[in-house]
Scaffold this active site. Sequence first.
Site, PDB file in Angstrom:
ATOM      1  N   ARG A 183      16.247  37.552 -24.388  1.00  0.00           N
ATOM      2  CA  ARG A 183      15.190  37.592 -23.381  1.00  0.00           C
ATOM      3  C   ARG A 183      14.251  38.770 -23.582  1.00  0.00           C
ATOM      4  O   ARG A 183      13.694  39.300 -22.622  1.00  0.00           O
ATOM      5  CB  ARG A 183      15.777  37.598 -21.967  1.00  0.00           C
ATOM      6  CG  ARG A 183      16.449  36.279 -21.588  1.00  0.00           C
ATOM      7  CD  ARG A 183      16.999  36.324 -20.185  1.00  0.00           C
ATOM      8  NE  ARG A 183      17.640  35.058 -19.837  1.00  0.00           N
ATOM      9  CZ  ARG A 183      18.522  34.895 -18.867  1.00  0.00           C
ATOM     10  NH1 ARG A 183      18.861  35.937 -18.119  1.00  0.00           N
ATOM     11  NH2 ARG A 183      19.053  33.722 -18.607  1.00  0.00           N
ATOM     12  N   ARG A 224       9.792  38.465 -19.175  1.00  0.00           N
ATOM     13  CA  ARG A 224      10.538  39.117 -18.113  1.00  0.00           C
ATOM     14  C   ARG A 224      10.109  40.553 -17.843  1.00  0.00           C
ATOM     15  O   ARG A 224       9.417  40.824 -16.876  1.00  0.00           O
ATOM     16  CB  ARG A 224      12.051  39.053 -18.386  1.00  0.00           C
ATOM     17  CG  ARG A 224      12.545  37.643 -18.595  1.00  0.00           C
ATOM     18  CD  ARG A 224      14.025  37.512 -18.464  1.00  0.00           C
ATOM     19  NE  ARG A 224      14.490  37.756 -17.106  1.00  0.00           N
ATOM     20  CZ  ARG A 224      15.692  37.442 -16.679  1.00  0.00           C
ATOM     21  NH1 ARG A 224      16.560  36.887 -17.491  1.00  0.00           N
ATOM     22  NH2 ARG A 224      16.043  37.698 -15.448  1.00  0.00           N
ATOM     23  N   ARG A 282       1.951  34.902 -17.338  1.00  0.00           N
ATOM     24  CA  ARG A 282       2.636  34.027 -16.371  1.00  0.00           C
ATOM     25  C   ARG A 282       1.865  33.888 -15.058  1.00  0.00           C
ATOM     26  O   ARG A 282       2.050  32.918 -14.324  1.00  0.00           O
ATOM     27  CB  ARG A 282       4.046  34.557 -16.092  1.00  0.00           C
ATOM     28  CG  ARG A 282       5.035  34.278 -17.188  1.00  0.00           C
ATOM     29  CD  ARG A 282       5.407  32.790 -17.293  1.00  0.00           C
ATOM     30  NE  ARG A 282       6.438  32.438 -16.319  1.00  0.00           N
ATOM     31  CZ  ARG A 282       6.326  31.501 -15.399  1.00  0.00           C
ATOM     32  NH1 ARG A 282       5.203  30.832 -15.274  1.00  0.00           N
ATOM     33  NH2 ARG A 282       7.324  31.242 -14.583  1.00  0.00           N
ATOM     34  N   ASP A 302      12.843  27.291 -23.724  1.00  0.00           N
ATOM     35  CA  ASP A 302      13.863  27.119 -22.691  1.00  0.00           C
ATOM     36  C   ASP A 302      14.825  26.050 -23.174  1.00  0.00           C
ATOM     37  O   ASP A 302      14.433  25.145 -23.935  1.00  0.00           O
ATOM     38  CB  ASP A 302      13.235  26.692 -21.362  1.00  0.00           C
ATOM     39  CG  ASP A 302      14.236  26.748 -20.216  1.00  0.00           C
ATOM     40  OD1 ASP A 302      14.343  27.809 -19.570  1.00  0.00           O
ATOM     41  OD2 ASP A 302      14.933  25.739 -19.983  1.00  0.00           O
ATOM     42  N   TYR A 331      23.614  21.564 -16.444  1.00  0.00           N
ATOM     43  CA  TYR A 331      22.389  21.420 -15.650  1.00  0.00           C
ATOM     44  C   TYR A 331      22.113  19.944 -15.351  1.00  0.00           C
ATOM     45  O   TYR A 331      21.736  19.573 -14.233  1.00  0.00           O
ATOM     46  CB  TYR A 331      21.202  22.020 -16.393  1.00  0.00           C
ATOM     47  CG  TYR A 331      21.125  23.527 -16.342  1.00  0.00           C
ATOM     48  CD1 TYR A 331      20.848  24.189 -15.151  1.00  0.00           C
ATOM     49  CD2 TYR A 331      21.300  24.291 -17.481  1.00  0.00           C
ATOM     50  CE1 TYR A 331      20.758  25.577 -15.098  1.00  0.00           C
ATOM     51  CE2 TYR A 331      21.219  25.674 -17.443  1.00  0.00           C
ATOM     52  CZ  TYR A 331      20.943  26.312 -16.247  1.00  0.00           C
ATOM     53  OH  TYR A 331      20.858  27.680 -16.199  1.00  0.00           O
TER      54      TYR A 331
END
Length: 341
Positions: free
Chosen positions: A26, A30, A39, A75, A152
């Site tokens: 990551r 972030r 973003r 992702d 998921y």
Amino acid sequence: MTDAAPRFLRACRREAVDATPVWFMRQAGRSLPEYRAIRERHGMFEIMRAPELTAEVTLQPVRRHGVDAAILFSDIVAPLMAIGVDVDIKPGVGPVFGRPVRDEDDLDQLRPLEPEQDMPWMIDAVRAITAELGADVPLIGFAGAPFTVASYLVEGGPSREYGRTKALMLGRPDLWQRLLDRLADNAIASLRAQVAAGARAVQLFDSWAGALDPPTYAAHVLPASARIFAGLADLGVPRIHFGVGTGELLGLMSDAGADVIGVDWRVPLDAGWDRIGDKAAQGNLDPAVLCAPWDVVAREADAVLARAGGRPGHVFNLGHGVLPDTDPDVLTRLVEHVHSS
């Protein structure tokens, strides 16, 4: 470095290096203000579908921190989105599915992935990234492992207990196996396409495998992961396998066939490496340590390096991803510290 293969690739192959290579899970996004600025204007899927944005986000930590490898900004649900599965990434929640997998009919939405047709934006991004990186900094390809992606899909979104997932796994092992095989085949297709476009290593993220005990993992998860690593073996690139909370699974994860095994922060690196066996090890500073004063960060990083003991095959990383409130300057300083140690 231009006189030999990049130190990251040499470490993955357990060859001698001039300094311990560093990259961070990551690291793209972030904590970086330049990522947050992007973003504010673009959603996750929008970034992934725009090669120029994917390239920019992927390259930001390389420019800022001087890390030894980039990792494709993506992702784990990107291949599912690409084949038309009803999925959205909700801020503060994560992937949410409109049609969870609960029975045979639900498998119909998981058609085979054809990267050139379904994910041309990913291929274009990899080409753009590797062209800018050049020979000295490798790009790591990215895919979610079948268990984590399946969790998921079955739960319909993030879960803490994985109740539906384990119930399907144990109660309908036939359906579970078909689900994991489809996800494994799509991960293989995606990773092979990334390597063909220029990625020089790959990492399989099994983020939630730590929810399983070793016998369950061995029976119901390991075969699908092994299917992926076997499906990449002919490419000749380092294959990395990482999971969270997987201290009791490290030996089994190693058996799945990767060249490098990631160790999270819950297991001392030397103890984890003993469980991995004769392979390279990646890790394993606690990401939360980066929020402490610098003297603590340096001390804990030195402890990780000491546990590596100078053995060939250590790739310095965190035990999981960079926390959003991490000071980017600390990451830069940590890279310099590890390189000079």
